[in-house]
Scaffold this motif. Structure first.
Motif, mmCIF file in Angstrom:
data_model
loop_
_atom_site.group_PDB
_atom_site.id
_atom_site.type_symbol
_atom_site.label_atom_id
_atom_site.label_comp_id
_atom_site.label_asym_id
_atom_site.label_seq_id
_atom_site.Cartn_x
_atom_site.Cartn_y
_atom_site.Cartn_z
ATOM 1 N N LEU A 214 -12.111 -5.882 -4.806
ATOM 2 C CA LEU A 214 -11.031 -5.598 -3.871
ATOM 3 C C LEU A 214 -10.792 -4.099 -3.730
ATOM 4 N N PHE A 215 -11.082 -3.341 -4.796
ATOM 5 C CA PHE A 215 -10.866 -1.903 -4.749
ATOM 6 C C PHE A 215 -12.154 -1.095 -4.850
ATOM 7 N N ALA B 171 -11.677 -1.055 2.304
ATOM 8 C CA ALA B 171 -11.216 -0.417 3.539
ATOM 9 C C ALA B 171 -10.396 -1.386 4.380
ATOM 10 N N THR B 172 -10.860 -2.629 4.475
ATOM 11 C CA THR B 172 -10.131 -3.623 5.261
ATOM 12 C C THR B 172 -8.798 -3.958 4.620
ATOM 13 N N PHE B 173 -8.794 -4.112 3.287
ATOM 14 C CA PHE B 173 -7.561 -4.467 2.583
ATOM 15 C C PHE B 173 -6.542 -3.345 2.678
ATOM 16 N N LEU B 174 -6.963 -2.105 2.455
ATOM 17 C CA LEU B 174 -6.022 -0.985 2.529
ATOM 18 C C LEU B 174 -5.525 -0.771 3.951
ATOM 19 N N GLY B 175 -6.404 -1.012 4.947
ATOM 20 C CA GLY B 175 -5.961 -0.918 6.333
ATOM 21 C C GLY B 175 -4.923 -1.969 6.666
ATOM 22 N N SER B 176 -5.140 -3.193 6.171
ATOM 23 C CA SER B 176 -4.160 -4.254 6.391
ATOM 24 C C SER B 176 -2.840 -3.932 5.692
ATOM 25 N N VAL C 191 -2.121 -8.182 5.597
ATOM 26 C CA VAL C 191 -2.739 -8.709 4.381
ATOM 27 C C VAL C 191 -2.755 -10.230 4.399
ATOM 28 N N MET C 192 -1.672 -10.846 4.850
ATOM 29 C CA MET C 192 -1.652 -12.308 4.906
ATOM 30 C C MET C 192 -2.708 -12.839 5.865
ATOM 31 N N TYR C 193 -2.929 -12.147 6.979
ATOM 32 C CA TYR C 193 -3.985 -12.540 7.921
ATOM 33 C C TYR C 193 -5.347 -12.436 7.236
ATOM 34 N N GLN C 194 -5.542 -11.356 6.489
ATOM 35 C CA GLN C 194 -6.819 -11.181 5.798
ATOM 36 C C GLN C 194 -7.003 -12.216 4.693
ATOM 37 N N VAL C 195 -5.924 -12.576 4.024
ATOM 38 C CA VAL C 195 -6.009 -13.608 2.982
ATOM 39 C C VAL C 195 -6.480 -14.930 3.578
ATOM 40 N N ILE C 196 -5.893 -15.326 4.697
ATOM 41 C CA ILE C 196 -6.243 -16.605 5.320
ATOM 42 C C ILE C 196 -7.672 -16.581 5.851
#
Length: 290
Positions: free
Chosen positions: A47-48, A55-60, A244-249
């Motif tokens: 994740l890090f 990059a996607t997670f930090l952007g979200s 982040v919730m969108y990325q989680v799903i």
């Protein structure tokens, strides 16, 4: 007395969270005949450490914080203003209260369809048609959802319009508990409306304002439905609006990587809990600042 609430919180909050922690240590693929494979902390490390995922997670996460920083003060102030407006004892005020509350009872799918038509990128979009009409065609049609500079702002407008009435109702109840004798004494002292608002109304509902701001912060970080529905029904700049919730799903179900999605959810919950605790400790319930 507290047992029913504790049972529900345990069943629908604590147990799913513990389940997410357990799943985050495994490689789980839905529908796969292979059993889950234990990975330890690899999902958190990726994740890090993985450039693409990080990059996607930090952007979200940045989108979440930007959304919250705009929505929390805007929605709280607007809710207070509407509550003060509908708290007046005038004929027909019940109708206005109902009108302001109506967006909250609309299904979110319907709200997404309405705002998709408003933000449509061609000249048939209601917002583009309105701006073109009042400017005589000088303002050209704009892709409100597809342009990175306006996509998140469009989500902000849609979210505030749909949910501000919930905070308005809470603040309206607090306003009605403020003693009217204070306003009468202020009028005798020739205090204007603004002075009454600053010296009586705001202190009288300060504790409720703190609660509303905290609740709005949590709801803001939970943003998912609006982005998901607009992404499925319209052309939207997903990089500028993904949360982040969108990325989680999407990670858990669209990419079939439940373990990675669970790791994101656990990290995100820790971040939101930290923000809520800091916010709660900075502003005491009596309104004083530490």
């Amino acid at each position: 007395m507290a047992a029913p609430a504790l049972i529900l919180l345990t069943a629908f909050l604590v147990v799913p969270f513990l389940g997410a922690i357990v799943m985050s240590f495994f490689r789980i693929q839905l529908g796969s005949p292979r059993p889950p494979r234990f990975l330890g902390f690899e999902q958190y490390t990726r994740l890090f450490a993985d450039p693409d995922i990080s990059a996607t997670f930090l952007g979200s996460l940045a989108n979440n914080f930007t959304f919250a920083l705009v929505v929390v003060p805007l929605q709280t102030a607007l809710a207070l203003g509407l509550a003060v407006l509908v708290n007046r004892k005038l004929r027909g005020m019940t109708v206005f209260r109902t009108m302001f509350f109506m967006p909250l009872v609309f299904p979110l799918a319907l709200v997404a369809v309405i705002w998709r038509l408003i933000f449509a990128r061609d000249e048939l979009g209601l917002l583009n048609a309105f701006l073109g009409g009042i400017s005589g065609g000088a303002i050209l049609p704009h892709d409100w959802l597809g342009n990175a500079s306006t996509a998140l702002g469009a989500i902000v407008v849609m979210s505030v319009w749909q949910s501000v009435s919930f905070q308005m109702i809470i603040l309206l109840g607090a306003l009605q508990s403020v003693p009217q004798e204070l306003y009468e004494a202020a009028q005798i002292d020739r205090a204007g409306r603004w002075r009454q608002f600053v010296s009586i109304t705001v202190p009288g509902v300060r504790n409720t304002l703190i609660f509303v701001a905290l609740l709005t912060t949590i709801f803001s970080f939970r943003l998912f439905d609006q982005v998901y529905l607009l992404d499925r029904s319209a052309s939207i700049n997903i990089a500028a609006t993904q949360t982040v919730m969108y990325q989680v799903i999407t990670t858990g179900y669209d990419q079939n990587n439940v373990g990675q999605g669970a790791a994101m959810a656990v990290v995100f919950l820790a971040i939101v809990a930290t923000v809520a605790i800091i916010q709660r400790r900075l502003v005491r319930q009596d309104g004083g600042v530490r």
